[in-house]
Motif scaffolding. Structure first.
Motif, PDB file in Angstrom:
ATOM      1  N   ILE A  11    -150.012 -25.188  -4.824  1.00 21.96           N
ATOM      2  CA  ILE A  11    -150.941 -25.515  -3.753  1.00 21.96           C
ATOM      3  C   ILE A  11    -152.233 -25.941  -4.422  1.00 21.96           C
ATOM      4  N   ALA A  12    -152.532 -27.204  -4.325  1.00 17.13           N
ATOM      5  CA  ALA A  12    -153.781 -27.688  -4.898  1.00 17.13           C
ATOM      6  C   ALA A  12    -154.943 -27.125  -4.091  1.00 17.13           C
ATOM      7  N   PRO A  13    -156.031 -26.738  -4.750  1.00 17.69           N
ATOM      8  CA  PRO A  13    -157.184 -26.217  -4.020  1.00 17.69           C
ATOM      9  C   PRO A  13    -157.642 -27.129  -2.894  1.00 17.69           C
ATOM     10  N   LYS A  14    -157.505 -28.427  -3.064  1.00 20.74           N
ATOM     11  CA  LYS A  14    -157.918 -29.345  -1.997  1.00 20.74           C
ATOM     12  C   LYS A  14    -157.034 -29.203  -0.765  1.00 20.74           C
ATOM     13  N   ASP A  15    -155.844 -28.619  -0.926  1.00 24.23           N
ATOM     14  CA  ASP A  15    -154.928 -28.426   0.192  1.00 24.23           C
ATOM     15  C   ASP A  15    -155.106 -27.084   0.889  1.00 24.23           C
ATOM     16  N   CYS A  16    -155.926 -26.197   0.327  1.00 23.20           N
ATOM     17  CA  CYS A  16    -156.203 -24.916   0.977  1.00 23.20           C
ATOM     18  C   CYS A  16    -157.186 -25.167   2.117  1.00 23.20           C
ATOM     19  N   VAL A  17    -156.826 -24.727   3.291  1.00 18.04           N
ATOM     20  CA  VAL A  17    -157.631 -24.959   4.477  1.00 18.04           C
ATOM     21  C   VAL A  17    -158.796 -23.974   4.506  1.00 18.04           C
ATOM     22  N   LEU A  18    -160.011 -24.493   4.693  1.00 25.38           N
ATOM     23  CA  LEU A  18    -161.170 -23.622   4.805  1.00 25.38           C
ATOM     24  C   LEU A  18    -160.971 -22.682   5.987  1.00 25.38           C
ATOM     25  N   GLY A  19    -161.239 -21.404   5.772  1.00 26.53           N
ATOM     26  CA  GLY A  19    -161.074 -20.399   6.815  1.00 26.53           C
ATOM     27  C   GLY A  19    -159.704 -19.752   6.833  1.00 26.53           C
ATOM     28  N   ALA A  20    -158.777 -20.258   6.021  1.00 25.40           N
ATOM     29  CA  ALA A  20    -157.428 -19.681   5.979  1.00 25.40           C
ATOM     30  C   ALA A  20    -157.435 -18.368   5.205  1.00 25.40           C
ATOM     31  N   LEU A  21    -156.541 -17.496   5.557  1.00 28.21           N
ATOM     32  CA  LEU A  21    -156.379 -16.222   4.870  1.00 28.21           C
ATOM     33  C   LEU A  21    -155.341 -16.400   3.775  1.00 28.21           C
ATOM     34  N   MET A  22    -155.733 -16.152   2.529  1.00 29.24           N
ATOM     35  CA  MET A  22    -154.848 -16.354   1.383  1.00 29.24           C
ATOM     36  C   MET A  22    -154.852 -15.113   0.500  1.00 29.24           C
ATOM     37  N   MET A  23    -153.816 -14.964  -0.308  1.00 34.32           N
ATOM     38  CA  MET A  23    -153.699 -13.860  -1.253  1.00 34.32           C
ATOM     39  C   MET A  23    -154.032 -14.354  -2.651  1.00 34.32           C
ATOM     40  N   ASP A  24    -154.977 -13.682  -3.310  1.00 39.55           N
ATOM     41  CA  ASP A  24    -155.287 -13.956  -4.712  1.00 39.55           C
ATOM     42  C   ASP A  24    -154.218 -13.234  -5.522  1.00 39.55           C
ATOM     43  N   VAL A  25    -153.327 -13.983  -6.131  1.00 38.42           N
ATOM     44  CA  VAL A  25    -152.197 -13.407  -6.854  1.00 38.42           C
ATOM     45  C   VAL A  25    -152.677 -12.580  -8.045  1.00 38.42           C
ATOM     46  N   GLY A  26    -153.685 -13.035  -8.744  1.00 34.73           N
ATOM     47  CA  GLY A  26    -154.187 -12.333  -9.923  1.00 34.73           C
ATOM     48  C   GLY A  26    -154.769 -10.971  -9.603  1.00 34.73           C
ATOM     49  N   ASP A  54    -163.765 -16.388  -7.383  1.00 31.50           N
ATOM     50  CA  ASP A  54    -162.908 -17.539  -7.668  1.00 31.50           C
ATOM     51  C   ASP A  54    -161.488 -17.059  -7.934  1.00 31.50           C
ATOM     52  N   ALA A  55    -160.529 -17.767  -7.371  1.00 31.33           N
ATOM     53  CA  ALA A  55    -159.118 -17.473  -7.602  1.00 31.33           C
ATOM     54  C   ALA A  55    -158.434 -18.754  -8.041  1.00 31.33           C
ATOM     55  N   ASP A  56    -157.639 -18.661  -9.100  1.00 27.79           N
ATOM     56  CA  ASP A  56    -156.938 -19.858  -9.553  1.00 27.79           C
ATOM     57  C   ASP A  56    -155.473 -19.854  -9.126  1.00 27.79           C
ATOM     58  N   ARG A  57    -154.952 -18.704  -8.683  1.00 27.15           N
ATOM     59  CA  ARG A  57    -153.578 -18.633  -8.183  1.00 27.15           C
ATOM     60  C   ARG A  57    -153.609 -17.950  -6.817  1.00 27.15           C
ATOM     61  N   VAL A  58    -153.292 -18.684  -5.778  1.00 25.81           N
ATOM     62  CA  VAL A  58    -153.282 -18.136  -4.422  1.00 25.81           C
ATOM     63  C   VAL A  58    -151.974 -18.485  -3.733  1.00 25.81           C
ATOM     64  N   ARG A  59    -151.663 -17.709  -2.718  1.00 24.38           N
ATOM     65  CA  ARG A  59    -150.475 -17.968  -1.909  1.00 24.38           C
ATOM     66  C   ARG A  59    -150.777 -17.564  -0.473  1.00 24.38           C
TER      67      ARG A  59
END
Length: 83
Positions: A11-26, A54-59
């Motif tokens: 998931i490219a950071p540009k594809d992460c929707v602002l306001g979405a709830l995501m999990m920082d894998v790290g 900052d998170a570099d791996r999210v899901r």
């Protein structure tokens, strides 16, 4: 690049929707997407506010994880209000 745990797709950071709830894998911590930084990181913030990180791996969260995180945030908000 940000990756998902469930299927390994990027998931490219540009594809992460602002306001979405995501999990920082790290960190193993959920947060709301507040921004994207130089194409390799996503800025997340805790549901009840606080300092961004900052998170570099999210899901995406599973439905069970999302329910757990939202309930915990709601309970914390009620404790702060003294209810």
């Amino acid at each position: 690049m940000a990756t998902t745990e469930d299927n390994g797709t990027t998931i490219a950071p540009k594809d992460c929707v602002l306001g979405a709830l995501m999990m920082d894998v790290g960190r193993g911590v959920a947060g709301i997407v507040m921004g994207r930084d130089d194409g390799v990181r996503v800025q997340l913030r805790p549901l009840n506010g606080g300092r961004e990180w900052d998170a570099d791996r999210v899901r995406h969260l599973t439905s069970h994880e999302e329910l757990r995180v939202r309930c915990a945030a709601r309970n914390e908000m009620m404790r702060r209000r003294g209810l």
